[in-house]
Design a protein around this motif. Structure first.
Motif, PDB file in Angstrom:
ATOM      1  N   ASN A 131       0.806  -1.227   0.000  1.00  0.00           N
ATOM      2  CA  ASN A 131       0.000   0.000   0.000  1.00  0.00           C
ATOM      3  C   ASN A 131       0.839   1.278   0.000  1.00  0.00           C
ATOM      4  O   ASN A 131       0.504   2.265   0.667  1.00  0.00           O
ATOM      5  CB  ASN A 131      -0.955   0.007   1.203  1.00  0.00           C
ATOM      6  CG  ASN A 131      -1.878  -1.186   1.209  1.00  0.00           C
ATOM      7  OD1 ASN A 131      -2.462  -1.535   0.180  1.00  0.00           O
ATOM      8  ND2 ASN A 131      -2.009  -1.845   2.347  1.00  0.00           N
ATOM      9  N   VAL A 132       1.944   1.245  -0.727  1.00  0.00           N
ATOM     10  CA  VAL A 132       2.772   2.438  -0.891  1.00  0.00           C
ATOM     11  C   VAL A 132       2.729   2.868  -2.350  1.00  0.00           C
ATOM     12  O   VAL A 132       2.952   2.048  -3.248  1.00  0.00           O
ATOM     13  CB  VAL A 132       4.228   2.188  -0.464  1.00  0.00           C
ATOM     14  CG1 VAL A 132       5.083   3.430  -0.681  1.00  0.00           C
ATOM     15  CG2 VAL A 132       4.295   1.751   1.002  1.00  0.00           C
ATOM     16  N   CYS A 133       2.439   4.130  -2.574  1.00  0.00           N
ATOM     17  CA  CYS A 133       2.370   4.662  -3.944  1.00  0.00           C
ATOM     18  C   CYS A 133       3.154   5.969  -4.026  1.00  0.00           C
ATOM     19  O   CYS A 133       3.187   6.747  -3.068  1.00  0.00           O
ATOM     20  CB  CYS A 133       0.923   4.934  -4.345  1.00  0.00           C
ATOM     21  SG  CYS A 133      -0.152   3.490  -4.401  1.00  0.00           S
ATOM     22  N   PHE A 134       3.764   6.184  -5.172  1.00  0.00           N
ATOM     23  CA  PHE A 134       4.437   7.455  -5.431  1.00  0.00           C
ATOM     24  C   PHE A 134       4.503   7.625  -6.950  1.00  0.00           C
ATOM     25  O   PHE A 134       5.479   7.229  -7.590  1.00  0.00           O
ATOM     26  CB  PHE A 134       5.831   7.485  -4.814  1.00  0.00           C
ATOM     27  CG  PHE A 134       6.424   8.873  -4.739  1.00  0.00           C
ATOM     28  CD1 PHE A 134       5.988   9.772  -3.785  1.00  0.00           C
ATOM     29  CD2 PHE A 134       7.403   9.274  -5.632  1.00  0.00           C
ATOM     30  CE1 PHE A 134       6.522  11.055  -3.711  1.00  0.00           C
ATOM     31  CE2 PHE A 134       7.939  10.551  -5.581  1.00  0.00           C
ATOM     32  CZ  PHE A 134       7.504  11.448  -4.614  1.00  0.00           C
ATOM     33  N   PRO A 135       3.467   8.210  -7.546  1.00  0.00           N
ATOM     34  CA  PRO A 135       3.368   8.280  -9.011  1.00  0.00           C
ATOM     35  C   PRO A 135       4.224   9.391  -9.625  1.00  0.00           C
ATOM     36  O   PRO A 135       3.712  10.362 -10.187  1.00  0.00           O
ATOM     37  CB  PRO A 135       1.871   8.541  -9.233  1.00  0.00           C
ATOM     38  CG  PRO A 135       1.445   9.304  -8.017  1.00  0.00           C
ATOM     39  CD  PRO A 135       2.266   8.759  -6.884  1.00  0.00           C
ATOM     40  N   HIS A 136       5.535   9.222  -9.502  1.00  0.00           N
ATOM     41  CA  HIS A 136       6.462  10.244 -10.009  1.00  0.00           C
ATOM     42  C   HIS A 136       7.734   9.584 -10.517  1.00  0.00           C
ATOM     43  O   HIS A 136       8.079   8.472 -10.131  1.00  0.00           O
ATOM     44  CB  HIS A 136       6.823  11.243  -8.901  1.00  0.00           C
ATOM     45  CG  HIS A 136       5.661  11.953  -8.317  1.00  0.00           C
ATOM     46  ND1 HIS A 136       5.058  13.034  -8.922  1.00  0.00           N
ATOM     47  CD2 HIS A 136       4.971  11.727  -7.156  1.00  0.00           C
ATOM     48  CE1 HIS A 136       4.055  13.454  -8.163  1.00  0.00           C
ATOM     49  NE2 HIS A 136       3.984  12.679  -7.088  1.00  0.00           N
ATOM     50  N   PRO A 156      18.212   0.280  -1.463  1.00  0.00           N
ATOM     51  CA  PRO A 156      17.236   1.361  -1.677  1.00  0.00           C
ATOM     52  C   PRO A 156      16.584   1.299  -3.046  1.00  0.00           C
ATOM     53  O   PRO A 156      15.385   1.589  -3.179  1.00  0.00           O
ATOM     54  CB  PRO A 156      18.067   2.635  -1.505  1.00  0.00           C
ATOM     55  CG  PRO A 156      19.487   2.216  -1.651  1.00  0.00           C
ATOM     56  CD  PRO A 156      19.562   0.812  -1.178  1.00  0.00           C
ATOM     57  N   ARG A 157      17.321   0.880  -4.049  1.00  0.00           N
ATOM     58  CA  ARG A 157      16.747   0.791  -5.388  1.00  0.00           C
ATOM     59  C   ARG A 157      15.691  -0.313  -5.477  1.00  0.00           C
ATOM     60  O   ARG A 157      14.664  -0.160  -6.147  1.00  0.00           O
ATOM     61  CB  ARG A 157      17.854   0.563  -6.421  1.00  0.00           C
ATOM     62  CG  ARG A 157      18.710   1.801  -6.670  1.00  0.00           C
ATOM     63  CD  ARG A 157      19.859   1.521  -7.624  1.00  0.00           C
ATOM     64  NE  ARG A 157      20.512   2.753  -8.055  1.00  0.00           N
ATOM     65  CZ  ARG A 157      21.460   3.384  -7.381  1.00  0.00           C
ATOM     66  NH1 ARG A 157      21.874   2.887  -6.217  1.00  0.00           N
ATOM     67  NH2 ARG A 157      22.002   4.505  -7.845  1.00  0.00           N
ATOM     68  N   LYS A 158      15.942  -1.436  -4.814  1.00  0.00           N
ATOM     69  CA  LYS A 158      14.943  -2.513  -4.809  1.00  0.00           C
ATOM     70  C   LYS A 158      13.632  -2.032  -4.203  1.00  0.00           C
ATOM     71  O   LYS A 158      12.552  -2.317  -4.723  1.00  0.00           O
ATOM     72  CB  LYS A 158      15.478  -3.717  -4.035  1.00  0.00           C
ATOM     73  CG  LYS A 158      16.540  -4.507  -4.767  1.00  0.00           C
ATOM     74  CD  LYS A 158      17.056  -5.665  -3.920  1.00  0.00           C
ATOM     75  CE  LYS A 158      18.108  -6.469  -4.673  1.00  0.00           C
ATOM     76  NZ  LYS A 158      18.662  -7.570  -3.832  1.00  0.00           N
ATOM     77  N   LEU A 159      13.724  -1.322  -3.098  1.00  0.00           N
ATOM     78  CA  LEU A 159      12.522  -0.816  -2.449  1.00  0.00           C
ATOM     79  C   LEU A 159      11.810   0.211  -3.331  1.00  0.00           C
ATOM     80  O   LEU A 159      10.587   0.163  -3.496  1.00  0.00           O
ATOM     81  CB  LEU A 159      12.883  -0.195  -1.108  1.00  0.00           C
ATOM     82  CG  LEU A 159      13.332  -1.175  -0.011  1.00  0.00           C
ATOM     83  CD1 LEU A 159      13.960  -0.411   1.148  1.00  0.00           C
ATOM     84  CD2 LEU A 159      12.171  -2.029   0.474  1.00  0.00           C
ATOM     85  N   LEU A 160      12.559   1.123  -3.906  1.00  0.00           N
ATOM     86  CA  LEU A 160      11.957   2.168  -4.731  1.00  0.00           C
ATOM     87  C   LEU A 160      11.311   1.596  -5.991  1.00  0.00           C
ATOM     88  O   LEU A 160      10.218   2.005  -6.391  1.00  0.00           O
ATOM     89  CB  LEU A 160      13.011   3.217  -5.102  1.00  0.00           C
ATOM     90  CG  LEU A 160      13.510   4.095  -3.944  1.00  0.00           C
ATOM     91  CD1 LEU A 160      14.742   4.879  -4.362  1.00  0.00           C
ATOM     92  CD2 LEU A 160      12.411   5.035  -3.467  1.00  0.00           C
ATOM     93  N   GLN A 161      11.972   0.626  -6.607  1.00  0.00           N
ATOM     94  CA  GLN A 161      11.444   0.027  -7.836  1.00  0.00           C
ATOM     95  C   GLN A 161      10.138  -0.722  -7.610  1.00  0.00           C
ATOM     96  O   GLN A 161       9.364  -0.933  -8.550  1.00  0.00           O
ATOM     97  CB  GLN A 161      12.481  -0.908  -8.448  1.00  0.00           C
ATOM     98  CG  GLN A 161      13.654  -0.179  -9.090  1.00  0.00           C
ATOM     99  CD  GLN A 161      14.825  -1.081  -9.404  1.00  0.00           C
ATOM    100  OE1 GLN A 161      14.844  -2.258  -9.034  1.00  0.00           O
ATOM    101  NE2 GLN A 161      15.836  -0.544 -10.082  1.00  0.00           N
ATOM    102  N   SER A 162       9.884  -1.119  -6.370  1.00  0.00           N
ATOM    103  CA  SER A 162       8.668  -1.886  -6.077  1.00  0.00           C
ATOM    104  C   SER A 162       7.450  -0.995  -5.824  1.00  0.00           C
ATOM    105  O   SER A 162       6.326  -1.492  -5.738  1.00  0.00           O
ATOM    106  CB  SER A 162       8.898  -2.760  -4.837  1.00  0.00           C
ATOM    107  OG  SER A 162       8.921  -1.979  -3.653  1.00  0.00           O
ATOM    108  N   ILE A 163       7.666   0.310  -5.704  1.00  0.00           N
ATOM    109  CA  ILE A 163       6.578   1.216  -5.338  1.00  0.00           C
ATOM    110  C   ILE A 163       5.690   1.519  -6.546  1.00  0.00           C
ATOM    111  O   ILE A 163       6.178   1.821  -7.643  1.00  0.00           O
ATOM    112  CB  ILE A 163       7.158   2.518  -4.751  1.00  0.00           C
ATOM    113  CG1 ILE A 163       7.843   2.208  -3.415  1.00  0.00           C
ATOM    114  CG2 ILE A 163       6.073   3.564  -4.558  1.00  0.00           C
ATOM    115  CD1 ILE A 163       8.565   3.380  -2.818  1.00  0.00           C
ATOM    116  N   LYS A 164       4.384   1.443  -6.325  1.00  0.00           N
ATOM    117  CA  LYS A 164       3.418   1.669  -7.401  1.00  0.00           C
ATOM    118  C   LYS A 164       3.542   3.086  -7.951  1.00  0.00           C
ATOM    119  O   LYS A 164       3.516   4.058  -7.204  1.00  0.00           O
ATOM    120  CB  LYS A 164       1.998   1.441  -6.871  1.00  0.00           C
ATOM    121  CG  LYS A 164       1.728   0.017  -6.429  1.00  0.00           C
ATOM    122  CD  LYS A 164       0.352  -0.110  -5.798  1.00  0.00           C
ATOM    123  CE  LYS A 164       0.134  -1.514  -5.261  1.00  0.00           C
ATOM    124  NZ  LYS A 164      -1.169  -1.651  -4.556  1.00  0.00           N
TER     125      LYS A 164
END
Length: 246
Positions: A131-136, A156-164
């Motif tokens: 339930n984490v989103c960041f449409p940018h 950090p890249r793995k976590l960021l790449q998984s964000i919707k």
């Protein structure tokens, strides 16, 4: 230590506490969302890095000993939203500690101290938050402390790449310093500013909206230069994105 319900003692860097405490609250939110029991020691102060880098090793030792005594629970992890502070704790204390008693306690702490993204990915095995989103579109800045002291790059890249909705666009010169370096920016302001200029030119060429990092110290430096020179980029700590609900 049980990884099913890990106990985390939160260490918050001085500059986050004083300048952008939201990062601390977002760190707590993220850790709780993955089942951690988070504790905050209200009397905590500094990791000792400013004094250490300035050559005041006796004073840095006093600060380090205070931290070691405060974070002495061997059944708890110590997590900080800062690779810079974790790098100091992991790598520099052997230079300044003199007491065998403190060194023994330190070696336990050294094994339990982690930067936030590193803790989530490498310790807990979590590569995606629910339930984490960041449409940018964002570009990621590798801090020197993360890369060279803690060897953090993939987490950090793995976590960021998984964000919707989030898209990462890598800038050129990703391993180049932003020019902050703590007291370096004070002692050599012209060189520091030139390095920030180059880093922001690289970031701007990605045509992204945000620069993201594990280290607010770097972001603080870059954001100040960007504001002064009317560069339209936004700057966020990774915890602020990982805590962004859909």
């Amino acid at each position: 230590m049980s990884k099913s319900s890990p106990v985390v003692d939160l260490f918050i860097p001085c500059f986050i506490d004083q300048i952008r405490p939201k990062i601390a609250w977002d760190t707590i939110k993220v850790l709780k969302s993955v089942g951690c029991r988070v504790r905050y020691k209200a009397k905590q102060t500094c990791c000792g890095q400013p004094a250490y880098n300035a050559g005041f090793w006796k004073e840095a030792c006093s600060v380090a000993e205070k931290l070691i005594d405060e974070f002495d629970d061997e059944n708890a992890y110590v997590v900080a939203p800062s690779a810079s502070c974790i790098g100091m704790i992991r790598n520099a204390y052997t230079d300044i500690l003199k007491s065998e008693e403190k060194l023994e306690k330190y070696y336990s702490l050294q094994k339990r101290a982690f930067e936030l993204s590193e803790f989530l990915v490498d310790v807990l095995g979590i590569e995606q938050l629910e339930n984490v989103c960041f449409p940018h579109r964002i570009t990621y800045h590798d801090s020197c402390s993360a890369l060279r002291e803690c060897y953090i790059s993939d987490a950090p890249r793995k976590l960021l790449q998984s964000i919707k909705g989030l898209e990462i666009v890598e800038m050129s010169g990703i391993e180049t310093c932003c020019g902050f370096g703590g007291t370096f920016a004070v002692k050599f302001p012209a060189i520091s500013a030139a390095m920030a200029e180059q880093k922001l030119q690289n970031a701007s060429q990605t045509t992204t909206e945000y620069v993201v990092s594990t280290d607010f110290s770097c972001l603080m430096h870059l954001e100040s230069y960007a504001k002064k020179n009317n560069i339209s980029l936004n700057f966020l700590h990774i915890a602020e994105i990982l805590a962004n609900d859909c």
